[in-house]
Design a protein around this motif. Structure first.
Motif, PDB file in Angstrom:
ATOM      1  N   MET A 154       0.844  -1.194   0.000  1.00 54.17           N
ATOM      2  CA  MET A 154       0.000   0.000   0.000  1.00 54.17           C
ATOM      3  C   MET A 154       0.881   1.247   0.000  1.00 54.17           C
ATOM      4  SD  MET A 154      -3.270  -0.945   0.176  1.00 54.17           S
ATOM      5  CE  MET A 154      -2.894  -2.251  -1.007  1.00 54.17           C
ATOM      6  N   PRO A 155       0.341   2.401  -0.444  1.00 54.05           N
ATOM      7  CA  PRO A 155       1.095   3.645  -0.338  1.00 54.05           C
ATOM      8  C   PRO A 155       1.383   3.981   1.135  1.00 54.05           C
ATOM      9  CG  PRO A 155      -1.090   4.031  -1.305  1.00 54.05           C
ATOM     10  CD  PRO A 155      -0.981   2.571  -1.046  1.00 54.05           C
ATOM     11  N   THR A 156       2.384   4.783   1.371  1.00 48.24           N
ATOM     12  CA  THR A 156       2.797   5.031   2.757  1.00 48.24           C
ATOM     13  C   THR A 156       2.358   6.404   3.243  1.00 48.24           C
ATOM     14  OG1 THR A 156       4.927   5.806   1.962  1.00 48.24           O
ATOM     15  CG2 THR A 156       4.785   3.493   2.588  1.00 48.24           C
ATOM     16  N   THR A 157       1.549   7.104   2.473  1.00 45.39           N
ATOM     17  CA  THR A 157       1.024   8.394   2.939  1.00 45.39           C
ATOM     18  C   THR A 157      -0.483   8.454   2.721  1.00 45.39           C
ATOM     19  OG1 THR A 157       1.570   9.367   0.800  1.00 45.39           O
ATOM     20  CG2 THR A 157       3.150   9.738   2.591  1.00 45.39           C
ATOM     21  N   GLY A 189      -6.497   6.070  14.770  1.00 45.74           N
ATOM     22  CA  GLY A 189      -7.125   6.765  13.653  1.00 45.74           C
ATOM     23  C   GLY A 189      -7.516   5.813  12.537  1.00 45.74           C
ATOM     24  N   ILE A 190      -8.411   6.291  11.689  1.00 43.64           N
ATOM     25  CA  ILE A 190      -8.646   5.633  10.409  1.00 43.64           C
ATOM     26  C   ILE A 190      -8.126   6.589   9.358  1.00 43.64           C
ATOM     27  CG2 ILE A 190     -10.371   4.808   8.765  1.00 43.64           C
ATOM     28  CD1 ILE A 190     -12.022   3.867  11.215  1.00 43.64           C
ATOM     29  N   VAL A 191      -7.156   6.075   8.586  1.00 45.99           N
ATOM     30  CA  VAL A 191      -6.426   6.882   7.615  1.00 45.99           C
ATOM     31  C   VAL A 191      -6.853   6.457   6.215  1.00 45.99           C
ATOM     32  CG1 VAL A 191      -4.104   7.144   6.632  1.00 45.99           C
ATOM     33  CG2 VAL A 191      -4.439   7.285   9.120  1.00 45.99           C
ATOM     34  N   GLN A 192      -7.096   7.427   5.342  1.00 44.71           N
ATOM     35  CA  GLN A 192      -7.317   7.078   3.941  1.00 44.71           C
ATOM     36  C   GLN A 192      -5.992   7.249   3.213  1.00 44.71           C
ATOM     37  OE1 GLN A 192     -10.568   9.011   1.818  1.00 44.71           O
ATOM     38  NE2 GLN A 192     -10.770   7.057   0.733  1.00 44.71           N
ATOM     39  N   LEU A 193      -5.453   6.138   2.719  1.00 45.91           N
ATOM     40  CA  LEU A 193      -4.182   6.176   1.997  1.00 45.91           C
ATOM     41  C   LEU A 193      -4.394   6.845   0.640  1.00 45.91           C
ATOM     42  CD1 LEU A 193      -3.057   2.512   2.796  1.00 45.91           C
ATOM     43  CD2 LEU A 193      -2.284   4.618   3.934  1.00 45.91           C
ATOM     44  N   ASP A 194      -3.300   7.167  -0.019  1.00 40.75           N
ATOM     45  CA  ASP A 194      -3.412   7.921  -1.277  1.00 40.75           C
ATOM     46  C   ASP A 194      -4.001   7.101  -2.431  1.00 40.75           C
ATOM     47  OD1 ASP A 194      -2.549  10.179  -0.005  1.00 40.75           O
ATOM     48  OD2 ASP A 194      -0.434   9.905  -0.526  1.00 40.75           O
ATOM     49  N   VAL A 231      -0.643  12.170   6.924  1.00 44.23           N
ATOM     50  CA  VAL A 231       0.157  11.260   7.752  1.00 44.23           C
ATOM     51  C   VAL A 231       1.074  10.419   6.864  1.00 44.23           C
ATOM     52  CG1 VAL A 231      -1.564  11.029   9.617  1.00 44.23           C
ATOM     53  CG2 VAL A 231      -1.630   9.451   7.683  1.00 44.23           C
ATOM     54  N   ARG A 232       2.131   9.886   7.491  1.00 42.62           N
ATOM     55  CA  ARG A 232       2.932   8.874   6.790  1.00 42.62           C
ATOM     56  C   ARG A 232       3.124   7.659   7.689  1.00 42.62           C
ATOM     57  NH1 ARG A 232       8.258   8.620   8.394  1.00 42.62           N
ATOM     58  NH2 ARG A 232       8.895  10.383   9.698  1.00 42.62           N
TER      59      ARG A 232
END
Lengths: 383, 129
Positions: B47-50, B75-80, B103-104
């Motif tokens: 997966m992307p890292t940001t 958190g819930i992060v949406q990756l790029d 975030v990264r």
């Protein structure tokens, strides 16, 4: 297809039962439910429970209870679907009577939570979620609902005091309910000022830990010809959604509840406007709000606001949490779905005392497991 | 626990998800069947890292196994690539946290069992805002 009648109910008060084991609680509720009909020997026993293996190092609850009740020979087993275990157990018992396979069924929900300390109970509850990708990261069930609450407030511009409305309604009703864990009213301000536990969720947004058991005796119609106010089960439907909220396209939609409600209402031949009394799964203030929206009682984003406007108060258009809900009556998880049905039974029989919803005829219960990953919606009617 | 952790080491160490070879939908956690087209043909892909924070919470009552770490920011992060991932957010002052914050991915200790027990590692996120 047989008509399915709820002949009797039995339950313990919810709370800290330090002196009672999980079997003590289940037997107490079951005997209360069986007592009015000494001539009925249930043809199946179904137990709803989530984590007896964690709390009591005990499984095999079906046979354990059958043996304790002197009902050996009777098929007996446990049903598990996280916090929806009670509702799903009810659904299974209902289906067996409805199909004609049996003419009577005993369904018992039980959970022993207070033998665990808070961090152990939190771990046990997190087993409703993905062990590999949620629990592993340290994300408890509480934290998922904390994230959901933040997204809900931000997306729909919901204020702190609006979010506090459901817990305040729950406690107002619990104050006068004999079997409630917290017989104490609290105000919207009390909720809004309580300590943060997983922000924006505060302590009083969240259902407590408690021990309890609830039981129902279901029978096909012919057992009950003499009763003037029979309570009939019109429908009971289970649905499921994509497992974790972060795997779903829209995290604020309770799709399982929407689907189960739509099917249950359709089979019962009712619409939202026909519902007189409502038990929703208010494990957290935000889950109550999203639940009433998914079932169509409130518009999207309006659930908490409608609660603040009084729509779900005991004297409101859709009286909800009439004996305190999960927040006030308590949430012994595997028993919760059966407390809800037992409370609707009290309402439809006119035995609600000061909590009575006058003239009610149709009741709906909604019980969920996970963050609406499993949902059970059941419709009851006074005949 | 040690075996189930070892089994998922590539997922936890490299955020290895998967991609549908038919419709190119990507998943983390990896999907068994493509949720969009139903295809059974999926291949592992990192997966992307940001990404950015969609929602988060500051958890003050932690589960058994995470004692001493509170408060934990989750958190819930949406990756790029659009995929959503749940993880802890670390090295970020609490008052700097915001929905929409970039975030990264970082590699960190998740928890340990005791002074002599297993140490579990995996991904977390750090805020760039």
């Amino acid at each position: 297809m047989a008509r399915v009648i709820i002949s009797s109910v039995g339950y313990t008060r919810v709370g800290d039962h330090w002196d009672k084991s999980i079997l003590d609680l289940a037997v107490e509720a079951a005997r209360k439910a069986l007592k009015p009909y000494p001539n009925i020997r249930p043809e199946v026993i179904i137990v709803g429970n989530m984590f007896s293996s964690q709390s009591s190092k005990q499984e095999h609850l079906g046979a354990l209870l059958a043996s304790a009740l002197n009902l050996t020979g009777t098929p007996a087993f446990k049903v598990e679907a996280a916090c929806a275990s009670g509702g799903v157990a009810f659904n299974v018992a209902y289906s067996k009577v409805r199909s004609g396979e049996v003419s009577s069924a005993l369904v018992v929900g039980v959970e022993k939570m207070r033998d665990l300390d808070v961090s152990e109970a939190s771990l046990a509850l997190s087993m409703a979620e993905s062990a590999e990708y949620t629990q592993f990261m340290g994300a408890s069930f509480l934290s998922l609902n904390g994230m959901l609450a933040r997204l809900y407030m931000e997306t729909y511009n919901v204020s702190r005091s609006e979010l506090s409305a459901f817990p305040a309604i729950a406690h107002t009703n619990a104050a006068t309910a004999e079997h409630a864990q917290f017989r104490k009213a609290i105000s919207v301000e009390d909720v809004s000022r309580s300590p943060l536990v997983s922000d924006p969720l505060r302590l009083l947004d969240c259902a407590p830990l408690g021990d309890g058991a609830a039981a129902l005796l279901l029978t096909s119609e012919e057992f009950n010809g003499d009763d003037e106010s029979m309570v009939e089960v019109l429908s009971s439907k289970i649905s499921t959604d994509i497992f974790s909220i972060y795997e779903r396209d829209d995290m604020l939609r309770f799709n399982a509840t929407k689907d189960a409600a739509s099917k249950a209402f359709s089979e019962a031949g009712i619409s939202v406007e026909d519902v007189d009394v409502l038990e929703v799964h208010d494990a957290f203030s935000v889950s109550a709000a999203l639940s009433v929206e998914a079932m169509g009682f409130s518009k999207e984003g309006e659930g908490a606001k409608d609660a603040a406007r009084g729509l779900y108060a005991l004297k409101g258009r859709y009286p909800a949490l009439t004996f305190g809900g999960l927040k006030g009556r308590g949430h012994p998880v595997g028993a919760t779905g059966l407390y809800q049905i037992a409370e609707l039974w009290l309402q439809l029989k006119g035995r609600g005392n000061v909590n009575q919803v006058e003239g009610c005829r149709i009741g709906v219960a909604q019980n969920i497991g996970g963050v609406d990953t499993t949902s059970v919606v059941s419709v009851l009617a006074r005949r | 626990m040690a075996i189930s952790y070892w089994r998922r080491r590539d997922r936890y160490y490299r955020l290895l998800g998967n991609r549908c070879t038919q419709c190119n939908s990507e998943y983390y956690p990896p999907a068994y069947l493509c949720r969009r087209c139903g295809s059974e043909s999926l291949v592992d892909v990192e997966m992307p890292t940001t990404g950015q924070i969609l929602t988060y919470t500051i958890l003050r009552e932690v589960m058994s196994g995470f004692e001493g770490q509170q408060p934990i920011v989750i958190g819930i992060v949406q990756l790029d690539n659009g995929v959503k991932v749940l993880g802890q957010i670390v090295d970020t002052p609490l008052d700097a946290l915001k929905i929409g914050c970039r975030v990264r991915l970082v590699f960190r200790k998740i928890r340990d069992e005791s002074n002599v027990g297993q140490i579990y590692y995996g991904y977390k996120f750090t805020a760039l805002c």
